[in-house]
Design an enzyme around this catalytic site. Structure first.
Site, PDB file in Angstrom:
ATOM      1  N   SER A 190     -28.362 -57.544  15.342  1.00 35.30           N
ATOM      2  CA  SER A 190     -28.647 -56.111  15.261  1.00 35.30           C
ATOM      3  C   SER A 190     -27.449 -55.240  15.602  1.00 35.30           C
ATOM      4  O   SER A 190     -27.396 -54.077  15.203  1.00 35.30           O
ATOM      5  CB  SER A 190     -29.821 -55.749  16.188  1.00 35.30           C
ATOM      6  OG  SER A 190     -29.464 -55.913  17.539  1.00 35.30           O
TER       7      SER A 190
ATOM      8  N   LYS B 170     -28.058 -52.335  22.838  1.00 30.70           N
ATOM      9  CA  LYS B 170     -28.263 -51.311  21.815  1.00 30.70           C
ATOM     10  C   LYS B 170     -27.462 -50.055  22.166  1.00 30.70           C
ATOM     11  O   LYS B 170     -27.129 -49.803  23.324  1.00 30.70           O
ATOM     12  CB  LYS B 170     -29.739 -50.922  21.706  1.00 30.70           C
ATOM     13  CG  LYS B 170     -30.649 -52.003  21.147  1.00 30.70           C
ATOM     14  CD  LYS B 170     -30.409 -52.265  19.683  1.00 30.70           C
ATOM     15  CE  LYS B 170     -31.422 -53.254  19.111  1.00 30.70           C
ATOM     16  NZ  LYS B 170     -31.279 -54.608  19.653  1.00 30.70           N
TER      17      LYS B 170
END
Length: 208
Positions: free
Chosen positions: A128, A166
């Site tokens: 990701s 993230k």
């Protein structure tokens, strides 16, 4: 052949001039319009720039090419001490995050290159955050309860006790966990999907 290998000398000099210019790796990549992995390999001493890239770096930093390729007394930094930084594996329930049951192994780090405060490593899982952080990379985190918008953080999803990496974005009082890979969707943090920031990403190590 110098006391330090050519790639190591280049690595030390690039980091030295980055510090003097007050820029980070992402800024250098953007300003020179180069691939992140290419610049990271130079900084980590894995590869050596071609002559045209050395000239580009010298012009960017406002130095002579020799300042980048030669070993000078001020770029020989003695490592006086190392400390063991924990690499966290699966996150056990509850606090503290650095409890022994969470620690997979310890990594020796020279104190010269560590930020202030408490640090730990996490291993990136999944794609990701590609291309910024590839799967399997060891990521150094400085423990802190919050980060600035657009910085990459280690975040604990409190329902699953799963740590994720993230980029943080906030809008109208809501926090979003943003992937760098456009194939992945943002994650909304709310009462139904609670999370807390564990720390700020400082750098990564790729050892494969």
């Amino acid at each position: 052949m110098s006391e330090l290998g050519n790639k190591k000398i280049m690595s030390i000099n690039i980091k030295k001039f980055m510090d003097k210019k007050g820029i980070d790796r992402n800024k250098l990549v953007d300003d020179l319009n180069l691939k992140y992995t290419t610049v990271s390999d130079w900084i980590n001493g894995k590869t050596y720039p071609r002559i045209d890239k050395i000239e580009m770096l010298a012009k960017y930093f406002g130095v002579e090419k020799a300042d980048l390729v030669e070993q000078t007394p001020d770029n020989i930094i003695p490592v006086t001490k190392t400390v063991k930084i924990p690499l966290l594996g699966e996150i056990a329930c509850g606090d503290p995050i650095l409890a022994e049951e969470n620690i997979e192994e310890y990594i020796d780090e020279p104190v010269n290159y560590l930020p202030s405060g408490t640090c730990f490593y996490l291993r990136a899982k999944g794609n990701s955050m590609k291309p910024t952080i590839p799967n399997g990379a060891k990521v150094l985190i400085r423990q802190q309860p919050d980060v600035e918008d657009n910085e990459i953080a280690a975040v604990l999803m409190t329902d699953s006790n799963e740590a994720t990496l993230k980029r943080i974005k906030r809008a109208d009082g809501t926090m979003f966990l943003m992937p760098d890979n456009p194939e992945y969707s943002p994650v909304l943090v709310n009462k139904d999907n609670p999370a807390r920031i564990l720390g700020k990403v400082i750098r990564m190590v790729i050892d494969f």
